[in-house]
Design a protein around this motif. Structure first.
Motif, short mmCIF file in Angstrom:
data_model
loop_
_atom_site.label_atom_id
_atom_site.label_comp_id
_atom_site.label_asym_id
_atom_site.label_seq_id
_atom_site.Cartn_x
_atom_site.Cartn_y
_atom_site.Cartn_z
N VAL A 20 0.84 -1.21 0.00
CA VAL A 20 0.00 0.00 0.00
C VAL A 20 0.87 1.25 0.00
O VAL A 20 0.69 2.16 -0.81
N LYS A 21 1.85 1.32 0.92
CA LYS A 21 2.70 2.50 1.01
C LYS A 21 3.61 2.64 -0.21
O LYS A 21 3.88 3.74 -0.67
N ALA A 22 4.09 1.51 -0.74
CA ALA A 22 4.94 1.57 -1.92
C ALA A 22 4.17 2.12 -3.11
O ALA A 22 4.70 2.92 -3.89
N ALA A 23 2.92 1.70 -3.26
CA ALA A 23 2.08 2.22 -4.36
C ALA A 23 1.88 3.72 -4.22
O ALA A 23 1.96 4.47 -5.20
N GLN A 24 1.64 4.18 -2.99
CA GLN A 24 1.48 5.62 -2.76
C GLN A 24 2.76 6.37 -3.10
O GLN A 24 2.73 7.43 -3.74
N LEU A 25 3.88 5.82 -2.69
CA LEU A 25 5.16 6.47 -2.92
C LEU A 25 5.47 6.60 -4.40
O LEU A 25 6.05 7.58 -4.85
N LEU A 26 5.05 5.61 -5.19
CA LEU A 26 5.32 5.59 -6.62
C LEU A 26 4.19 6.19 -7.45
O LEU A 26 4.26 6.18 -8.69
N ASN A 27 3.14 6.68 -6.77
CA ASN A 27 1.97 7.24 -7.45
C ASN A 27 1.33 6.22 -8.39
O ASN A 27 0.94 6.54 -9.53
N LEU A 28 1.23 4.98 -7.92
CA LEU A 28 0.56 3.90 -8.65
C LEU A 28 -0.62 3.39 -7.84
O LEU A 28 -0.66 3.56 -6.62
N THR A 29 -1.56 2.75 -8.51
CA THR A 29 -2.59 2.04 -7.77
C THR A 29 -1.97 0.75 -7.23
O THR A 29 -0.98 0.24 -7.77
N GLN A 30 -2.58 0.21 -6.18
CA GLN A 30 -2.03 -1.02 -5.61
C GLN A 30 -2.13 -2.17 -6.61
O GLN A 30 -1.24 -3.02 -6.69
N SER A 31 -3.20 -2.19 -7.41
CA SER A 31 -3.35 -3.26 -8.39
C SER A 31 -2.28 -3.16 -9.48
O SER A 31 -1.73 -4.17 -9.93
N ALA A 32 -1.95 -1.93 -9.90
CA ALA A 32 -0.90 -1.75 -10.92
C ALA A 32 0.46 -2.19 -10.38
O ALA A 32 1.25 -2.82 -11.09
N LEU A 33 0.71 -1.88 -9.11
CA LEU A 33 1.97 -2.29 -8.50
C LEU A 33 2.05 -3.81 -8.39
O LEU A 33 3.07 -4.42 -8.72
N SER A 34 0.96 -4.43 -7.95
CA SER A 34 0.93 -5.89 -7.82
C SER A 34 1.12 -6.57 -9.17
O SER A 34 1.82 -7.58 -9.28
N HIS A 35 0.51 -5.98 -10.21
CA HIS A 35 0.65 -6.54 -11.56
C HIS A 35 2.10 -6.46 -12.02
O HIS A 35 2.63 -7.41 -12.62
N GLN A 36 2.76 -5.32 -11.74
CA GLN A 36 4.15 -5.15 -12.15
C GLN A 36 5.04 -6.19 -11.46
O GLN A 36 5.92 -6.79 -12.10
N ILE A 37 4.81 -6.41 -10.17
CA ILE A 37 5.61 -7.40 -9.43
C ILE A 37 5.35 -8.80 -9.95
O ILE A 37 6.28 -9.61 -10.10
N LYS A 38 4.08 -9.10 -10.26
CA LYS A 38 3.74 -10.44 -10.77
C LYS A 38 4.44 -10.71 -12.09
O LYS A 38 4.93 -11.82 -12.34
N LEU A 39 4.51 -9.70 -12.97
CA LEU A 39 5.21 -9.88 -14.25
C LEU A 39 6.69 -10.20 -14.02
O LEU A 39 7.27 -11.04 -14.72
#
Length: 302
Positions: A20-39
């Motif tokens: 949650v905090k990482a997504a905020q820090l990067l100005n991403l949604t949590q789903s977009a961040l999770s998708h990036q990590i999954k890839l």
């Protein structure tokens, strides 16, 4: 292909401690961040970190990529700053004024980090107590204000949202309550910084609209306010980060205000002439990065 943004994602995840905090820090949604990590994990065929560990524990693969991030990202960031210096000629000064007294607790490390990144920019605090720091921008006595108020005449950068908690002595009459309502403050002495009532969220947002009568006492230092609270001279309303250590050591206790809590937003304001200066944007970034990593209970604003 491994990209710089992937390394920044893993670095933000480590420093912030949560998705949650990482997504905020990067100005991403949590789903977009999770998708990036999954890839990334699909690419390497292995997890990069343990999902349920607190704090986050990285796998051997994740640690190896973090080692690369620690080597590469500082060089990339230095190169980006150098390019901006060459293109903008960014030297100058930042005279910083604070509306938020408790911001001193985290501002000093931020200023130190900023000086290492922009040694040619002179940064300093505007000394003395100022009842209306924004006036310093207007009359040219400050270049940047950190506070909760902002005006259309200035350029603003969002920082983060924080909760304001009621602080009281261990055996205060309200200590047994889970959270406080406006009526609980009836007849209480409220200990505040010496600022106008219109700048105190508890008074402006809660007590005055409810018609609650209270006494007021002021002190300029956070530690002085907390000493008065602990000695049962009254109660205070302070940001969650400012009181955490005092609560953890049972010096005082804290309670939320209202069913949804009392929250405030913090911004950086600068004159329009400084809006596009690279060192101003980087100063804001340093604040967000450091506070996301060190302050509990805040929510970065986008």
């Amino acid at each position: 292909m491994l990209e710089i943004r992937h390394l920044r994602t893993l670095s933000a995840l480590r420093s912030s401690g949560s998705l949650v905090k990482a997504a905020q820090l990067l100005n991403l949604t949590q789903s977009a961040l999770s998708h990036q990590i999954k890839l990334l994990e699909d690419r390497y065929g292995t997890p990069l970190f343990e999902r349920k560990s607190i704090p986050i524990g990285f796998t051997a693969t994740g640690e190896r990529l973090l080692k690369l991030a620690d080597t590469l990202l500082p060089e990339v960031e230095r190169a980006e700053r150098d390019v901006l210096r060459l293109s903008q000629g960014d030297t100058g000064q930042l005279r910083v004024a604070l509306e938020c007294h408790t911001c001193f607790d985290w501002l000093m490390p931020v200023m130190d980090a900023f000086r290492t990144r922009w040694p040619e920019v002179e940064i300093d605090l505007v000394s003395g107590f100022h009842s209306e720091p924004a006036d310093l921008l207007r009359n040219g006595h400050a270049d940047l204000v950190i506070g909760s108020d902002y005006s259309a005449e200035y350029s603003t950068f969002p920082l983060f949202r924080f909760e304001i908690l009621t602080v009281m002595a261990q055996k205060h009459r309200l200590a047994g309550q889970r959270r406080l309502s406006a009526q609980d403050f009836e007849g209480e002495t409220l200990i505040t910084y010496p600022v106008p009532e219109t700048r105190i969220d508890l008074i402006r947002e809660v007590l005055r609209p409810a018609g609650v009568e209270f006494q007021r006492r002021t002190a300029e230092l956070t530690v002085a306010i907390l000493q008065l609270v602990a000695s049962r001279r009254g109660v205070a309303a302070l940001p969650n980060w400012a009181i955490k250590n005092y609560v953890d050591y049972d010096y005082v206790i804290a309670r939320p205000i209202g069913e949804a809590g009392l929250w405030s937003d913090l911004f950086v304001s600068v004159p329009p002439a400084l809006q596009h200066k690279a060192f101003v944007a980087d100063f804001v970034n340093v604040i967000r990065e450091q506070c996301a990593a060190t302050l509990d209970g805040i929510k970065l604003l986008s």
